[in-house]
Design an enzyme around this catalytic site. Structure first.
Site, short mmCIF file in Angstrom:
data_model
loop_
_atom_site.label_atom_id
_atom_site.label_comp_id
_atom_site.label_asym_id
_atom_site.label_seq_id
_atom_site.Cartn_x
_atom_site.Cartn_y
_atom_site.Cartn_z
N ASP A 71 0.86 -1.19 0.00
CA ASP A 71 0.00 0.00 0.00
C ASP A 71 0.90 1.24 0.00
OD1 ASP A 71 -2.94 1.08 0.51
OD2 ASP A 71 -1.73 1.97 2.10
N HIS A 109 -7.18 -6.29 -1.04
CA HIS A 109 -6.10 -5.31 -0.85
C HIS A 109 -5.07 -5.73 0.19
CE1 HIS A 109 -4.14 -1.43 -0.85
NE2 HIS A 109 -4.33 -1.33 0.45
#
Length: 327
Positions: free
Chosen positions: A105, A304
């Site tokens: 991320d 994610h």
């Protein structure tokens, strides 16, 4: 596995932020692990023992603004140049000259820029979830303000005003985190066609679109307690200031516009992750932007939180890649 490889050590080292807290396991070539938003070193809990067992010195940091690391007040203290310097200081404080850096991320973007700006320190770079996009292009705030049109606001734009997102999160940090994690997890994310949790309706909040009542399979109540406990103690301003410093990065890094990463590199994304699918063009550009790419994987059915959703797959990919780049 040796006894040494099983031991986890917490320590703090001096950095321009004041201190960076890190967790260390194993011995061998140094692998620096950098988390994203809104997480902590704990995001790498599955990778630390696996890398240690494979013969590496695995070190997961709390990025400045998070956890037990320092939380400077000015937004400018969260510019990319300072985060890169934190990583350099960690490597030096550990008595090493160089390291492999792996990020997820925002941590992937920090890892990429660490490799770009300090190639003599970071000899290989692994990127999880967020593909590499070279510096340059339009001013970030202009891009994010345009997304969503008039009816909706992109979450990055929503995060820009100091205090605004904090006011949404603070009354129920644990519940907000649970919803945020669930919104981006493959097994709990909203169904196709449902309102997109990356956007905020005008006058609404991000939380309005979060799934309710079910934790993703990778996140136990105890895991959630760890994350919530950290953010209940620190607040989220330090974490959110990373988003608020993006225009400053755009100015700082203008001289590096279009620059490729030439070190040996790795990308791992999730097929259900907007960070991977929205940036498909960036992945297609890897022959130009990542000429040292060793391997690229998109994990089918993964969201994610890739190293937590699919720890066995990510561990195997990392160990195989590390064997190739540290030989």
């Amino acid at each position: 596995m040796t006894q040494h490889a099983t031991q986890i050590t917490h320590r703090s080292v001096t950095s321009p932020a004041g201190r960076i807290h890190l967790v260390e396991q194993g011995s061998g070539p140094l692998v620096l692990l950098v988390h994203g938003f809104p997480e902590s070193w704990y995001s790498w809990r599955h990778q630390l023992p696996a890398l240690a067992a494979a013969g590496y010195r695995a070190v997961a940091v709390d990025v400045r603004g998070y956890g037990r690391s320092s939380r400077p007040a000015p937004v400018d203290a969260y510019r990319m140049l300072d985060l890169v310097e934190d990583n350099v200081r960690v490597v030096r404080a550990l008595g090493e000259e160089s390291a492999v850096v792996v990020g997820h991320d925002w941590g992937a973007t920090i890892a990429a820029h660490s490799a770009l700006l300090r190639p003599e320190v970071f000899r290989a770079v692994g990127l999880l979830s967020v593909p590499y996009t070279p510096p340059g292009g339009p001013r970030p705030s202009d891009v994010f303000t345009r997304l969503g049109g008039g009816a909706e606001e992109f979450y990055v734009a929503y995060f820009q005003e100091p205090g605004r997102a904090e006011a949404e999160v603070e009354p129920d940090v644990r519940g907000w985190l649970a919803g945020f994690y669930a919104a981006l997890s493959a097994d709990t994310m909203p169904a196709p066609g449902a309102p997109d949790p990356h956007f905020v309706a005008r006058g609404g909040t991000l939380r309005d679109r979060f799934p309710q009542g079910r934790l993703p399979g990778w996140l136990s109540e105890d895991d959630l307690d760890v994350y919530a406990g950290e953010f209940e103690r620190t607040g989220l301003t330090g974490a959110l200031n990373r988003y608020r410093a993006m225009d400053r990065d755009w100015e700082d890094l203008a001289a590096h516009a279009g620059a490729p990463l030439t070190q040996p590199s790795l990308f791992v994304g999730g097929s259900q992750d907007a960070s991977t699918t929205w940036l498909a063009d960036a992945i297609e550009a890897y022959p130009v932007t990542l000429p040292g790419l060793v391997a690229s994987h998109v994990l089918d059915g993964c969201g994610h939180w890739i190293q937590q959703e699919r720890p066995e797959d990510v561990n195997r990919i990392l160990v195989d890649w590390l064997a190739a780049v540290t030989a």
